[in-house]
Design an enzyme around this catalytic site. Structure first.
Site, PDB file in Angstrom:
ATOM      1  N   HIS A  43      -5.838 -33.091 -53.788  1.00  0.00           N
ATOM      2  CA  HIS A  43      -6.462 -31.845 -54.233  1.00  0.00           C
ATOM      3  C   HIS A  43      -7.943 -32.129 -54.408  1.00  0.00           C
ATOM      4  CE1 HIS A  43      -6.456 -28.402 -57.480  1.00  0.00           C
ATOM      5  NE2 HIS A  43      -7.385 -28.241 -56.552  1.00  0.00           N
ATOM      6  N   ARG A  49     -13.347 -33.983 -59.945  1.00  0.00           N
ATOM      7  CA  ARG A  49     -13.038 -34.850 -61.084  1.00  0.00           C
ATOM      8  C   ARG A  49     -12.204 -36.073 -60.698  1.00  0.00           C
ATOM      9  NH1 ARG A  49      -8.848 -31.117 -64.471  1.00  0.00           N
ATOM     10  NH2 ARG A  49     -10.581 -29.675 -64.371  1.00  0.00           N
ATOM     11  N   GLU A  70      -4.874 -29.732 -50.739  1.00  0.00           N
ATOM     12  CA  GLU A  70      -4.841 -28.647 -51.738  1.00  0.00           C
ATOM     13  C   GLU A  70      -6.269 -28.287 -52.087  1.00  0.00           C
ATOM     14  OE1 GLU A  70      -2.862 -29.730 -55.302  1.00  0.00           O
ATOM     15  OE2 GLU A  70      -0.971 -30.061 -54.309  1.00  0.00           O
ATOM     16  N   THR A 101      -3.403 -27.862 -62.500  1.00  0.00           N
ATOM     17  CA  THR A 101      -3.138 -26.504 -62.036  1.00  0.00           C
ATOM     18  C   THR A 101      -2.162 -25.850 -63.010  1.00  0.00           C
ATOM     19  OG1 THR A 101      -3.282 -27.452 -59.829  1.00  0.00           O
ATOM     20  CG2 THR A 101      -2.517 -25.185 -59.981  1.00  0.00           C
ATOM     21  N   HIS A 191       5.132 -29.591 -58.766  1.00  0.00           N
ATOM     22  CA  HIS A 191       4.422 -29.617 -60.044  1.00  0.00           C
ATOM     23  C   HIS A 191       5.363 -30.052 -61.158  1.00  0.00           C
ATOM     24  CE1 HIS A 191       1.251 -28.980 -62.934  1.00  0.00           C
ATOM     25  NE2 HIS A 191       0.449 -28.881 -61.902  1.00  0.00           N
TER      26      HIS A 191
HETATM   27  N1  PXP Z   1       1.622 -28.890 -56.171  1.00  0.00           N
HETATM   28  C1  PXP Z   1       0.418 -28.394 -56.511  1.00  0.00           C
HETATM   29  C2  PXP Z   1      -0.025 -27.136 -55.856  1.00  0.00           C
HETATM   30  C3  PXP Z   1      -0.419 -29.041 -57.428  1.00  0.00           C
HETATM   31  O1  PXP Z   1      -1.609 -28.510 -57.735  1.00  0.00           O
HETATM   32  C4  PXP Z   1       0.021 -30.262 -57.975  1.00  0.00           C
HETATM   33  C5  PXP Z   1      -0.870 -31.009 -58.921  1.00  0.00           C
HETATM   34  O2  PXP Z   1      -2.020 -31.390 -58.244  1.00  0.00           O
HETATM   35  C6  PXP Z   1       1.275 -30.757 -57.593  1.00  0.00           C
HETATM   36  C7  PXP Z   1       2.064 -30.033 -56.710  1.00  0.00           C
HETATM   37  C8  PXP Z   1       1.803 -32.052 -58.100  1.00  0.00           C
HETATM   38  O3  PXP Z   1       2.062 -31.945 -59.458  1.00  0.00           O
HETATM   39  P1  PXP Z   1       2.327 -33.241 -60.294  1.00  0.00           P
HETATM   40  O4  PXP Z   1       1.077 -34.060 -60.269  1.00  0.00           O
HETATM   41  O5  PXP Z   1       2.664 -32.726 -61.653  1.00  0.00           O
HETATM   42  O6  PXP Z   1       3.483 -33.964 -59.655  1.00  0.00           O
END
Ligand code: PXP
Length: 241
Positions: A43, A49, A70, A101, A191
């Site tokens: 991302h 950051r 992302e 996010t 996520h």
């Molecule tokens: N999907 C998206 C769209 C996200 O923004 C993130 C976090 O950057 C993730 C998945 C992955 O989440 P996590 O880091 O909690 O596994």
């Protein structure tokens, strides 16, 4: 088997804590690939950051699998993606003050803007995905935009504790997955996923791809990236067998 994309943002978070060279997100990405990750996710946040522009380029040029980029739906990021041409662009909402996010994209309120971005991204042969909450109105809007796929936000699901609440949210994710798939959208999820809560998500037949980051980077502090990813793949395999 459900594909696993490993998000290496937080390897860069540790590096940026000292503004040095280590740990290197590319090195982590290559380790994840070595043990079977299907792709790498980063991302590129507007505030830079964690992942920096150079990381995205270096990772894109050196991994053997696929890069899922992302990013926020803003001109600066669209321009970067058009130049870089990753395998896939996933649009996410972004707020400067948030720790991570916080929810899905509000697709309903920006349909014309997102159609414009989708056209520019698809013109370059890049897959176009939208990160959304499991909400029927948002899914309808994703169809209108003609996204290739949606990534269902499992953040809320991952934070719930009471079994009844977890069950209710899981049902919402299951229904949303079927609804989206029936409309011709491919369905991904991510996520807040970990070794435990991933099991129910990978039993949803429509979910093809996962994005997992923070938990795997955290585990890699204890056992190394290869072992952390290997275990996640094993758990996904077992949940689906
Ligand atoms: N999907 C998206 C769209 C996200 O923004 C993130 C976090 O950057 C993730 C998945 C992955 O989440 P996590 O880091 O909690 O596994």
């Amino acid at each position: 088997m459900t594909r696993l994309f490993v998000n290496v943002d937080h390897v860069a978070t540790i590096r940026e804590a000292r503004k040095t060279q280590e740990p290197d997100p590319l090195k982590a990405a290559l380790m994840a690939e070595k043990v079977g990750a299907d792709g790498i996710t980063v991302h590129l946040r507007e505030d830079r950051r964690h992942i920096q522009d150079k990381d995205v380029r270096i990772i894109h040029n050196n991994i053997g699998t696929k890069l899922n980029l992302e990013m926020a739906a803003v001109d600066e990021m669209v321009a970067i993606s058009l130049e870089l041409k990753p395998y896939q662009v996933s649009l996410v909402p972004e707020k400067r003050q948030e720790i991570t996010t916080e929810g899905g994209l509000d697709v309903c309120s920006q349909i014309p803007e997102l159609i414009d971005i989708r056209k520019r991204i698809k013109n370059e042969g890049i897959l176009f995905s939208l990160f959304v909450d499991p909400d029927i109105d948002q899914l309808e809007a994703c169809r209108e935009i003609k996204a290739d796929s949606i990534e269902i936000n499992t953040g809320n699901y991952s934070e719930l504790v009471a079994p009844k609440d977890v069950e209710t949210e899981l049902l919402r994710i299951q229904k949303a997955s079927k609804y989206a798939s029936d409309m011709g959208l491919r369905v991904f999820a991510g996520h807040g996923l970990n070794y435990d809560n991933v099991k129910a998500i990978v039993t949803i037949p429509e979910v093809e791809e996962l994005n997992i980051g923070h938990f795997l980077v955290a585990q890699s502090v204890y056992v190394g990236m290869e072992n952390a990813v290997k275990r996640m793949i094993k758990i996904i395999e077992m949940a689906q067998s």
